[in-house]
Design an enzyme around this catalytic site. Structure first.
Site, PDB file in Angstrom:
ATOM      1  N   CYS A  64       0.828  -1.206   0.000  1.00  0.00           N
ATOM      2  CA  CYS A  64       0.000   0.000   0.000  1.00  0.00           C
ATOM      3  C   CYS A  64       0.863   1.256   0.000  1.00  0.00           C
ATOM      4  O   CYS A  64       1.913   1.299   0.641  1.00  0.00           O
ATOM      5  CB  CYS A  64      -0.860   0.053   1.262  1.00  0.00           C
ATOM      6  SG  CYS A  64      -1.860  -1.399   1.589  1.00  0.00           S
ATOM      7  N   CYS A  65       0.394   2.245  -0.709  1.00  0.00           N
ATOM      8  CA  CYS A  65       0.918   3.602  -0.608  1.00  0.00           C
ATOM      9  C   CYS A  65      -0.247   4.533  -0.931  1.00  0.00           C
ATOM     10  O   CYS A  65      -1.359   4.065  -1.169  1.00  0.00           O
ATOM     11  CB  CYS A  65       2.137   3.831  -1.496  1.00  0.00           C
ATOM     12  SG  CYS A  65       1.820   3.825  -3.271  1.00  0.00           S
TER      13      CYS A  65
END
Length: 152
Positions: A64-65
Site C-alpha cells: 500500500c501507498c
C-alpha cells in the site's frame, strides 16, 4: 496463508487491512510504517513484502501507498512477482484469474473499509484461470522475467 503487508503510512485503512487479514485466519508479517522502526519508504517496504513472496516466505503480499501506484511499481521490480493495483473487486478478481497476480496493491487514499473487504473477498476467492490464452500470457510474462535475469 502467510501474507506480507506493507504500507508507507500508518493509515486507518492499512491497520484495518492487517486486522481483516488476521481475522480471516491469515498469518501476517508487516513492513514499513506498520512495523515500528522499519523503513517506511514505499519503494523499500513494498520491495520487502514482495521479496517475501518471491522467495517463498509468504504466499501472497498486499502493498500500500497513497495512490498504490508506487507500491505496485516497486513490487513488480522483484523477479517472480506479479503485482496488481486494484481499486475494485472486479479488478481484483481479474488480476487473480487472468494474471495469476500474487501481490495486491492498494491505494490508501481511495480504499474505504467496505471496499477493502470487497476487494479482499474477490482476491481470495479467485485463482489462476484455466483458459489456454491465460496460461499462454503467463508463460510469456515468465519468459520476460527470465530474459531480465539473463541480462544481468
Amino acid at each position: 496463508m502467510r501474507i506480507s503487508v506493507s504500507s508507507d503510512m500508518d493509515e486507518p485503512v492499512a491497520r484495518l487491512l492487517v486486522e481483516e487479514l488476521r481475522g480471516r485466519g491469515h498469518e501476517v508479517r508487516a513492513y514499513g510504517a506498520l512495523s515500528p522502526g522499519a523503513d517506511p519508504r514505499w519503494a523499500a517496504c513494498s520491495e520487502q513484502a514482495a521479496r517475501e513472496v518471491a522467495e517463498g516466505r509468504a504466499d501472497q503480499a498486499v502493498v500500500c501507498c497513497w495512490t498504490g501506484t508506487g507500491a505496485s511499481i516497486a513490487a513488480n521490480k522483484v523477479q517472480g512477482v506479479r503485482a496488481a493495483l486494484c481499486a475494485d473487486a472486479y479488478t481484483a478478481d481479474g488480476a487473480r484469474r487472468w494474471n495469476d497476480a500474487n501481490v495486491l496493491a492498494l491505494s490508501l487514499r481511495l480504499t474505504s473499509g467496505p471496499l477493502l473487504r470487497e476487494i479482499l473477498d474477490a482476491w481470495f476467492a479467485g485463482g489462476p484461470g484455466e483458459a489456454a490464452e491465460d496460461r499462454d500470457n503467463l508463460a510469456y510474462v515468465e519468459r520476460l522475467d527470465e530474459d531480465r535475469r539473463a541480462a544481468r
